[in-house]
Design an enzyme around this catalytic site. Sequence first.
Site, PDB file in Angstrom:
ATOM      1  N   GLY A   1       0.811  -1.207   0.000  1.00 42.66           N
ATOM      2  CA  GLY A   1       0.000   0.000   0.000  1.00 42.66           C
ATOM      3  C   GLY A   1       0.846   1.258   0.000  1.00 42.66           C
ATOM      4  N   GLY A   2       0.323   2.284   0.676  1.00 45.91           N
ATOM      5  CA  GLY A   2       1.013   3.565   0.716  1.00 45.91           C
ATOM      6  C   GLY A   2       2.387   3.502   1.342  1.00 45.91           C
TER       7      GLY A   2
ATOM      8  N   GLY B   1      21.665  11.468 -31.777  1.00 47.47           N
ATOM      9  CA  GLY B   1      21.204  12.125 -30.569  1.00 47.47           C
ATOM     10  C   GLY B   1      21.684  11.451 -29.306  1.00 47.47           C
ATOM     11  CB  ALA B   2      22.388   7.919 -28.459  1.00 46.48           C
TER      12      ALA B   2
END
Length: 530
Positions: free
Chosen positions: A185-186, A420-421
Amino acid sequence: MTTAPAPAGRALEPTDIRGRVAELHSIREQALAGPGERATAAQHAKGKLTARERIELLLDPGSFQEVEQLRRHRATGFGMEVKKPYTDGVITGWGTVEGRTVFVYAHDFRIFGGALGEAHATKIHKIMDMALATGAPLVSLNDGAGARIQEGVSALAGYGGIFQRNTRASGVIPQISVMLGPCAGGAAYSPALSDFVFMVRDTSQMFITGPDVVRAVTGEEISQNGLGGADVHAETSGVAHFAYDDEETCLAEVRYLLTLLPQNNREAPPAAPCADAAARRGDVLLDLVPADGNRPYDMTRVIEEIVDDGEFLEVHERWARNIICALARLDGRVVAIVANQPQSLAGVLDIAASEKAARFVQMCDAFNIPILTLLDVPGFLPGVDQEHGGIIRHGAKLLYAYCNATVPRISLILRKAYGGAYIVMDSQSIGADLTLAWPTNEIAVMGAEGAANVIFRRQIAAAEDPEAMRQKMVKEYKSELMHPYYAAERGLVDDVIDPAQTREVLIRSLAMLRSKHADLPSRKHGNPPQ
């Protein structure tokens, strides 16, 4: 349960102080013993250590100083008023690791299943505040059943206070979450907000909704380990940075990691004596990396040859294996290494690799750890899944992290650096302090064959022998635009170095950059890509 001490206000004889001290020792023994041997045996039967045994393994012997050991909850109803154990299910305090202060809290699963209530949460809040105020790392040893249902919304508010403090301490002190039991859970969001997450196989699990809820909502059948076990989070989700077979090994590795980190963001990582010569040649590197860009090799062997004594700690080793993130030492000084791994997906950048490296670069920049980037990258991974999954924004996370980093940054191009890499992997154009290359480097918009097919497509198509023409154009493109010194001639590479001298050059360069100071523009905060 133990009864409370006699109420204050009773008339005391001057000699009664000895009785009070004896009473104190009796209460402290009860607090140290916990709920009893039966509960301890049950914890051991699950293959788990108790909270105090874990703290003993984590900290230097005899260094632990406990805080609020005698704290008890104030809840009533549901039988809580008759169950008021000391510590309230969490042990908090500080000690040392290799002589340096570390704050710690450890859930005691033997008491209320380690579930968090108001008093429990308040103890954690206090130790987190102390860690931040004094500028020392915080380690949480997690083994709890979530919020204490009997205390209702007060328990949930306790988690909110933890999350707020995690966020406030982010980038200020190292935060390490060690998962040694369930975390559902949280409660799982505190580890997610920390810098590093350790898990132990078979005994630790993390998930937002457990197998029963998954079954009820989706009809899927899965075990706790299959849903949120150590291997799942270390290999698939990327939630866990490290996974180990037993608690002893796990906690030993936490200690080792702490020796590589500073106490806080105002300090440098600790230096260590180094017997590995700074000028040691690495002639083996000449054979490790093939000149043929299409042949794979193991980048970890390159790293081993460069760093002190061949030792490094790889972070997220089993997730996004096409990129390596590691902490090591060069001449006794801690350095971070980001490197493409040609053995996995040819070392391309994809969504997972971009996220992994971006978070690592951010962490290193926050804690004053210089960054060495080893490039051998053919580009970003093409594909519909990658584009639809947001490779643009995920790749931008890595670009943003590098551009925002002010620590010393050195990039070393071993072989391919395409498109771009190449720019994203800490090129000179985005702020690398030094850009070095081996004579095997190939820096270009794309590979020679692809480039030739685009630039010379008409000549190739019109030729009597298209394949021969294509090979001729590929050779021409390589000789004109992809030779090892093309970028150096244009000032985009600071130097082309002998691979055997890599260690010496890096150590000398990092020593020069140690006094680097750079300021970011005045702003509340940036808005990084999500």
